[in-house]
Design a protein around this motif. Sequence first.
Motif, PDB file in Angstrom:
ATOM      1  N   ARG A 180      -0.733  -9.558  -6.805  1.00 45.01           N
ATOM      2  CA  ARG A 180      -0.372  -9.333  -5.406  1.00 45.01           C
ATOM      3  C   ARG A 180       1.059  -8.854  -5.243  1.00 45.01           C
ATOM      4  NH1 ARG A 180      -3.153 -14.830  -3.392  1.00 45.01           N
ATOM      5  NH2 ARG A 180      -5.225 -14.028  -2.920  1.00 45.01           N
ATOM      6  N   ASP A 181       1.907  -9.100  -6.219  1.00 44.55           N
ATOM      7  CA  ASP A 181       3.307  -8.698  -6.036  1.00 44.55           C
ATOM      8  C   ASP A 181       3.512  -7.226  -6.349  1.00 44.55           C
ATOM      9  OD1 ASP A 181       3.112  -8.765  -8.893  1.00 44.55           O
ATOM     10  OD2 ASP A 181       5.278  -9.023  -9.028  1.00 44.55           O
ATOM     11  N   GLU A 229      -4.307   1.544  -0.876  1.00 43.88           N
ATOM     12  CA  GLU A 229      -5.405   1.055  -0.043  1.00 43.88           C
ATOM     13  C   GLU A 229      -6.537   2.086   0.016  1.00 43.88           C
ATOM     14  OE1 GLU A 229      -4.427   0.044   4.009  1.00 43.88           O
ATOM     15  OE2 GLU A 229      -6.533  -0.080   4.584  1.00 43.88           O
ATOM     16  N   LYS A 265       1.615  -3.333  -1.878  1.00 43.88           N
ATOM     17  CA  LYS A 265       1.403  -4.021  -0.603  1.00 43.88           C
ATOM     18  C   LYS A 265      -0.059  -4.127  -0.178  1.00 43.88           C
ATOM     19  CE  LYS A 265       3.100   0.149   1.747  1.00 43.88           C
ATOM     20  NZ  LYS A 265       3.092   0.956   0.521  1.00 43.88           N
ATOM     21  N   ALA A 266      -0.915  -3.187  -0.590  1.00 40.33           N
ATOM     22  CA  ALA A 266      -2.337  -3.344  -0.246  1.00 40.33           C
ATOM     23  C   ALA A 266      -2.937  -4.485  -1.060  1.00 40.33           C
ATOM     24  CB  ALA A 266      -3.102  -2.050  -0.507  1.00 40.33           C
ATOM     25  N   ALA A 279      -1.321  -7.121  -1.887  1.00 42.07           N
ATOM     26  CA  ALA A 279      -0.754  -8.401  -1.425  1.00 42.07           C
ATOM     27  C   ALA A 279      -1.740  -9.159  -0.556  1.00 42.07           C
ATOM     28  CB  ALA A 279       0.538  -8.157  -0.659  1.00 42.07           C
ATOM     29  N   LYS A 280      -2.695  -8.454   0.024  1.00 37.33           N
ATOM     30  CA  LYS A 280      -3.616  -9.114   0.948  1.00 37.33           C
ATOM     31  C   LYS A 280      -5.029  -9.219   0.404  1.00 37.33           C
ATOM     32  CE  LYS A 280      -0.694  -8.704   4.713  1.00 37.33           C
ATOM     33  NZ  LYS A 280      -0.439  -8.604   6.128  1.00 37.33           N
ATOM     34  N   GLY A 307       6.905   1.440  -8.297  1.00 38.31           N
ATOM     35  CA  GLY A 307       7.848   2.393  -7.715  1.00 38.31           C
ATOM     36  C   GLY A 307       8.532   3.203  -8.796  1.00 38.31           C
ATOM     37  N   THR A 311      10.633  -1.884  -8.103  1.00 36.07           N
ATOM     38  CA  THR A 311       9.341  -2.426  -8.519  1.00 36.07           C
ATOM     39  C   THR A 311       8.757  -1.594  -9.641  1.00 36.07           C
ATOM     40  OG1 THR A 311       8.169  -1.065  -6.921  1.00 36.07           O
ATOM     41  CG2 THR A 311       8.782  -3.280  -6.212  1.00 36.07           C
ATOM     42  N   GLU A 371       1.975   6.373   2.003  1.00 35.08           N
ATOM     43  CA  GLU A 371       2.260   4.965   2.259  1.00 35.08           C
ATOM     44  C   GLU A 371       1.088   4.063   1.911  1.00 35.08           C
ATOM     45  OE1 GLU A 371       4.960   3.223   4.938  1.00 35.08           O
ATOM     46  OE2 GLU A 371       5.522   3.925   2.958  1.00 35.08           O
ATOM     47  N   THR A 372      -0.115   4.576   2.121  1.00 35.17           N
ATOM     48  CA  THR A 372      -1.287   3.734   1.924  1.00 35.17           C
ATOM     49  C   THR A 372      -2.174   4.262   0.797  1.00 35.17           C
ATOM     50  OG1 THR A 372      -2.383   4.921   3.705  1.00 35.17           O
ATOM     51  CG2 THR A 372      -1.370   2.814   4.276  1.00 35.17           C
TER      52      THR A 372
END
Lengths: 302, 419
Positions: free
Chosen positions: A137-138, A294, A141-142, A144-145, A280, A277, A290-291
């Motif tokens: 999850r770290d 996801e 960001k997609a 992470a959830k 990154g 990261t 950005e996504t």
Amino acid sequence: MNQASFTHLRALESESVHIIREVAAEFDRPVLLFSGGKDSIVMLRLAEKAFWPAKLPFPLMHVDTGHNFPEVLDYRDRRVAEIGARLVVVSVQDSIDAGRVAEEKGPRASRNRLQTTTLLDGITEHGFDAVFGGARRDEEKARAKERVFSFRDEFGQWDPKNQRPELWSLYNGRHQKGEHIRVFPLSNWTELDIWQYIAQENIEIPSIYFSHQRDVFKRDGMWLSTSPFITQMENEHAVPMTVRYRTVGDMSCTGAVESAAATLDEIISEVAASRITERGATRADDRASETAMEDRKRQGYF
Amino acid sequence: MSEPVTELLRFATAGSVDDGKSTLIGRLLCDTKSIFEDQLAAVERTSKQRGDEYVNLALLTDGLRAEREQGITIDVAYRYFATPKRKFIIADTPGHIQYTRNMVTGASTADLALVLIDARKGILEQSRRHAFLASLLRIPHMVLCVNKMDLVGYSQEVFENIKQEFREFARKLEVADLTFIPISALNGDNVVDRSKNMPWYEGTSLLHHLEEVHIASDRNLIDARFPVQYVVRPISGAHHDFRGYAGTVAGGMFKPGDSVVVLPSGFESRVRSIETFDGARDQAVPSDSVVITLEDEIDVSRGDMICRPHNRPTVGQDIEAMVCWLGDHTKLAAGNKYAIKHTTKWARAIVNDVRYRLDINSLHRDESADTLSLNEIGRIKLRTTAPLLYDEYRRNRTTGSFLLVDEATNNTVAAGMIL
């Protein structure tokens, strides 16, 4: 009281082992995705621990883009033989030859997106109903959830807005035939945890994680390795540099970082001090938007 | 190199942007160097594009397209940071949308609940709700952060009044350990370092509290409980006669030589050994994933429980429980049937009665209620097809909790806590 039992790595290990055993107990045909990257290496060690002294009760699967680092393929085969596991290899090249996907064109062509089809076809062909992945999850960001038990419909799709609530250590893996569950035992691990664990357990990892000399060229701010799988553009000149890899993926989209870290302790110090990261720093595939993650995950990506 | 000896602490935060929750978490992450430059740059870029007045740190984990488009947090976000003493997992639950469902999810595994109160506004309905859910889920430690102290002149009186009022309210709840900290998340007062602006405050900073709060004794070390997860039977020459029971200790301690009973069969034996990949151990404590072997060859399978002959869980099919309904489009009502997952066992359950629905703001019990809908909490009576081996949730969060699953959709529709 045994102080060692309170370390965070022991707690993370216990949680992951519990998850892996739940899957083995409740699913008919689990499979563990093994790429030879550091996260799947740790996941494999945890699976060994979960069933010791018995062998793994499920096979491993590698989604082979055909654009591998040779050191990693070599490691994969050695490790699989060592623990006597069964390895299923599904290949993007086969998907291309069968007309399931079309190779991307141009110097930025990558087989990253194509892997999803190969992966889903592999899951269907072998009838896998639970697929272990090493995502954390770290790292994005997609992710992470995403749940530890992440439901996939009959098209292999993830619906982030409609995830099952996940409470305590009670996991719900119920599904209909044709659907499957992606399982992420490393959800709560961070990159630093992974490295500390590799050092603590003294697990062998592929050599490219350590500092070495390599001919690399700069593209979009990332150092890519020269290889038969990537076409350098006119202004992209290769230079020999001292680098290592923070992540291991497809050669065409995984960047190296400048580093002199030649031992696990040096890598841990470097990761602890890093201000960028791992994705990154090293993944072109996440930079599309950005996504980007996801969007790929919705379609069935890792 | 030396083995890391940091402990793991899970905590849940709740609240909306107005409370300064994002600012607080952002500060904890920044000051412990847990935000990376590329993440911060991406957040700054997006904040700027959207015309936000300040850098919205919620964007760090509001990674889903729908969240970014609508500017809301949909789901529990897990964030990680570490200090040399502890590794922290934050379950950050959004303040408005699906509030109860998310808070209950985040709270279920938390060691500590962090409740934020705006010093100017005092204790609101929302603060009471947070505190109630934290106590319902039996989070052992609660920290009430009175935030925005800078906006009330760092007034001791304001802080003491809020503290007094909250203590009054908390008396109705069962909160084992309650701590109050006056902070300003924006200015960093009492977040990482003690504030010079509030010399009257004698406690520690929030981060110091998170690092030091004693969690080792939260575990139930009295009632030995080992739900059998998986039977390990190697088919190899070296371990030909090995038969071990894999599982995670859910309570108490197990040692070689302990006399044990296996439920529901009632067969008694002794622990021969506690095995792991890394060698045999002299004991196993809660949360340890191990393999137990017994002296006698008895029939043990998944869903059974190993415990001590003189300290057994309740064995029963009629269960009284508090449940939180999580289902989107359905309601819980008497007569409905569900699949139930409790420890490592699945069974079916029928709802015999809805005793009452609880108003989580007033704690009023509505006994005329006969259904529970999304985000509602109530007390129900269940009958299961097979006996469950359980303890009261207040005594053991593992053997006292269960899920209800809709058999048509396979969705998880309720979280249950046994009374």
